[in-house]
Every structure is written in C-alpha cells, then in structure tokens.
Scaffold this active site. Sequence first.
Site, short mmCIF file in Angstrom:
data_model
loop_
_atom_site.label_atom_id
_atom_site.label_comp_id
_atom_site.label_asym_id
_atom_site.label_seq_id
_atom_site.Cartn_x
_atom_site.Cartn_y
_atom_site.Cartn_z
N GLU A 1 -13.08 12.89 -112.03
CA GLU A 1 -12.56 14.00 -111.23
C GLU A 1 -13.42 14.28 -110.00
O GLU A 1 -12.90 14.54 -108.91
CB GLU A 1 -12.46 15.28 -112.08
CG GLU A 1 -11.34 15.27 -113.11
CD GLU A 1 -11.69 14.52 -114.39
OE1 GLU A 1 -12.83 13.98 -114.48
OE2 GLU A 1 -10.85 14.47 -115.30
N HIS B 1 -8.19 23.69 -122.70
CA HIS B 1 -6.90 23.26 -122.13
C HIS B 1 -6.06 24.46 -121.69
O HIS B 1 -4.85 24.34 -121.54
CB HIS B 1 -6.11 22.43 -123.15
CG HIS B 1 -6.37 20.95 -123.05
ND1 HIS B 1 -7.58 20.43 -122.73
CD2 HIS B 1 -5.55 19.87 -123.23
CE1 HIS B 1 -7.52 19.11 -122.72
NE2 HIS B 1 -6.29 18.75 -123.01
#
Lengths: 312, 348
Positions: free
Chosen positions: B61, B130
Amino acid sequence: MHRQNYYREILRIRRVEEEIIRLYPSDKIMSPVHLSIGQEPISVGACMALQPEDVVFGTYRGHALYLAKGGDLRQMMAELFGKVTGCARGKGGSMHLIDLAHGVMGTSAVVGTSIPQAVGYAYALKAQKSKSIVVVFFGEGAMEEGVFYESLQFAALKKVPLIFICENNLYAIHSHSTGRHAQPRHCDRVEAFGIPARRIENNDGEALHDAVTDARNAILKHGAGPFFFEAMTYRWQEHVGPGTDWHLGYREENEISAWKACDPVLKLANELDPDILTRIDAEIQAEIEDAVAFAEGSPFPQVEELYTDVYA
Amino acid sequence: MDRIIKCSEAIREAIDQEMAVDERVILLGQGIDDAKGMWGTTLGLQKKYGEERVFDTPLAEDGMTGVAIGAALAGLRPIHTHIRMDFLVLAMNQLVNIAAKTRYMYGGSLGVPLVVRAVIGRSWGQGAQHSQALHSWFAHVPGIKVVMPTTAYDAKGCLIQAIRDDNPVLFVEHRMVHQAQSHVPIEPYALPLGKARILSSGTQLTLVATGHMVMESMRAAEVLKTLGLSVELIDPVTISPLDSATIFNSVEKTRRLLVVDNGWLNCGFSAEVLARSAEHFQGAGNISYARMGFAPVTCPTTKALERQFYPNVFNIAAKAADMIAPGISLSEELCPEAPEITLFRGPF
C-alpha cells in the site's frame, strides 16, 4: 566524458555550498541546510549522462542534484532566503527544491518517500511511450525503509525506465551503517529482485557517468530496466547545518583523508590548465554573486500567499 | 435518461465513462482484475481498457500509493483502490506527506490529481481491522479532499468530479452503502465537491449524518415522522472541504443539531461540525447540540457486541425525539434492524 565540464560542475556546486556556509551566520537562510560537499561527484557524474527531458527525484540533501540537473541557481538561492522568487515561492526551502523546466521533480525530507514516486513516474513515461528516463537518488539509509523494497519489486515487475542510485555515504545522521545493516552487500539484495546492480567505489562520478550512460542506452534502445547503482561517497560536513561535526565523536576526522585523496576537484585541479582553472573560478564566483544579489533583492511573499496553493 | 441502479454500479459506471473519454485515467489496486472485481465496481474494465491502464498491484500500500502519486506527477490521473479503509494506514506517509503537500510545498508548480478509493466494512464480523472509518484523520490535513457519498446519484457524480479534480481526493465508500439504489442518469455528469445535500426537509431538528449512518438516519427520520416530529436530514457528501453554510442555514431554522457520524467521536468529524456551528451561532438563541457515533472501543467481531457498537435506527430516533420533545416515548418495534445488515452474508 568531458572532464573539464565535470570539474566545473562539481566545483560550482561546492562553491555554492561554501557560500551557504559563509552566509549562514547572517541568519538570512533561516531553515535547515543539508550540504552536499564531498558528494557532488555522484550527482554530477550521473546527471551528465542524462538529457534535459530526463527526470530526477532526490532527497533533502538535494542542492547538488538540483544544480547538477540544471536547476536554476538564482531560484535556489532565493528559495533558501525564503523569497517569493524562489523555486517554490519560499514555501519549500532547501529540503524541497524543484525545477520542472530542468526535470528536477522535487526532493523529500522523509527518507525513502520519493523512491516509489520515481517508479510511478517511470511507469507513466513507459505508458506514454516517452523517450526519456527517470533517475532517483537516495542514501543508504533509505535502503532500510520498507518502501524501498516495495518500489524495487514493482519497478522490476513492470520493467520501468528507471535508474536507482544509492549514494552510500556510510552514515544516517550520526549512525554508521555497520550498526544498521545486517549485511553490507546492498547490491546482492537488489539483484534478488532481478535488477542488475553494481557498486562503484571511491566517489567515482566518472565511472558512474559511464554506467548511467550505458544503462540509459539499454533502457531506451532495448527496453531494459530498471538498473541500480550503489555509489560510495562521503559527506564532509555535519548532517545538517553549515559546520563540521568531528567533535561529536561518532566518526574519526582521519576518515576523510581517503575521500579527499580521490576528490575530483582536488585531483583534476592538478591536471587542468591553470588559466582555465582561473577562468572557471571567476565565472562561478560571478554567477554566485549574481544569485545571492538576486535573492537579497527579491521580496518576501505577501502574507496572502499563506493561503494560496493548498488546493488547485 | 435515468434508471435506478446500485451505488456500486454507479461507481463502476463513473470510472468506465471517465476512462472512455480521458486516456490519462488509470485504475490500479489489489484484485481489481479478479472475478469479483471489487464488488463489481471494477468488473470488465481491464478487458475494455487494457492491462497498462487497469492493473492489479502487489500488496504494497505504501509503495503503490507512491507509484500512483508519481504517475499523477507525470500527467496521468490514477484511481487507486483499497478494499478496506483500514489498509490506508499503511499508505499514510505517501498521502499525508506527499500527496497532500506537493502543491503547497512546491509553490503551486505542480499537483497530484489522484483518487484514492477506500471501502469501510461492516457486519458479518468485520471486527477490529475491517471496519474502521478514518475520514476524520484525512480531513485534518490541508491539501487533500475527502468525499463520502451515500447515494448512487452522488457516488457517480462525485467520483467523476474526483477524477477530473486536480487535487488528491479520498473517495470513501461503505459496504452497506454499495447496495443502496437511486435514480442515476446514464450520461456522465460531475457534481461539485464541497456541497452538502439535504435529503429530507424538516423544521424541528437538523440531523447531519455520514456514510452508512445516512441510511440509518433516513429510517429514523421516517419513524419520527410517524410521531409527528420533523427532521431535516443533511448528508455533507464532502467531509473536507465541508459545506458549513448548508448546515448553518438548517440549524438557524431548527435550533437543534444532531450529528451521527459513521466513525468515532473523539477529535472527529462530529466534533468539527458541532464546533463550527457553536462558533457560528455563539450561543445565540438556545441551540441544542448532540452527537452520536461508534462506541469508543475497538470494533468487536461478535454480533452480540457489534450491535451495540454502532448507532442504529432506534437510538438515533430516540436521541432526536428526546431533543425535540423530551419525554416522548418511542417503541423499539418501530425500528427493526436495517435490512442491509440483516441480509448481509459474508464471508467478505
């Protein structure tokens, strides 16, 4: 390689840095400066192998790279003075030099951060079928950052037109690399990604020039790339600021003698015609005086500029 | 011509239409070329536009955000996707230190036209890593825009504008909102960023909600209507820059402001809205303020606790009712669990 130009470019950068040292006590440059003295041959050797349309990314120790790639000296000096005529209108300073007209894409103060941008820029050049390349400069400290390996991996995967140049000056601020690296064979680690890697000893900008020339040709003619070079070099001044730092005790003063022995300015001065040396010196001196006068004479930004260029 | 489509379909359509007219637009992210296509939002785009413009990325990322920024510096207009907003924490350095600052620290000589899509998860045990909603973190930083549309219509128009925008734009999605349907024109259209939307007009309380909380608040407003209470529901759509004027105009009328943020309260978006409003009105005319958001804990996985973690239709309606008419009673039976939560099945 044109050795007189090589000498001239290195000397020009060194004289600029020496002028910064001279000016610093006047407090006209009210920002950190990370001087390049000693490391100029790396920037100069590599940039002399590039074309104006090639693009470079660098670090906060970026004066040498900026000037070697053709960055405007007046605008650099004005930037250091915090003037509106500076290359970043006084908002960037020494650590964020930029000159788009000459392919200097910016320099970052957070170690390693510009490396993936160089990869992305090179990806775009490839997609745009451009005939230019990207070169990214960083220190050996950046090779400790995770983003370096993420960048290598994607650059190799997409075979982007990019040359990585690690300026290994052995120290991250005051920490020697032996205390930071599990093993010193940086090129081995890079080669594990399928990227050709080579170490160049002794601050040898001429050897680096030839290596970059070959790599650039291989990229543009044969679609090769990326390449990696580790250029061994040495910082003569303190990490940040205008002085030396032998008194801190983290490195021995006699360590520098080997680097001075292979310094191109000292070496080539013995080889070139004394009249030419005198002329070069005078030209550089005049250019620096002009740049300092330009910076001195330029206005500071209007206070309204605080709020400009946050968004497009 | 328009028709009713899902938010996720509107997102895909926006990308598709912009890629068709602007060759500079590229799309990258983990798994965007797989069979699921990021819940359909990227399906078929690689086949249509080729592997150079639409590509899967390594799990990196930080590095890939830098790559996207570099591509933007070179003149492309990248859309970088993240299937969970939690993963943006790995990209903070590039987003905060580079994307947001480039234009300013280089004196306006260049910018970063980048869109970062990030999806907030919820339900079926998304749990600690999440489910996070970090829009307030990014809204704190000058130089980056944060958009969080909650209707298919706004999602398409805002995403098209985000792609055309010359600034870095964080485009925040929500898994529960992906299913929301609304009228969406087939033709491409851009909606200005920084403009709030009044989703329903009312007179007694201004309810500002974000993300999935917009859907919950809309239901709460319906329940309150059956009690004869009138709520004006505002979706800011853009978190930063925030359209304060629309909120002030509403509060001027209702004298009550409830913010229901799809996130934690502490130092967050809800605090910003209340602070701006308090500064604006300076105590004039007895305005009452309240806010709701995630419980100040890590999101638990078990449904038994997760249910308590989020504001829901009942407690949003109850809070609003109490602010308008203290003591009024509200039956929980009027406020069943949201269907998108009840019906949601994992594993993803």
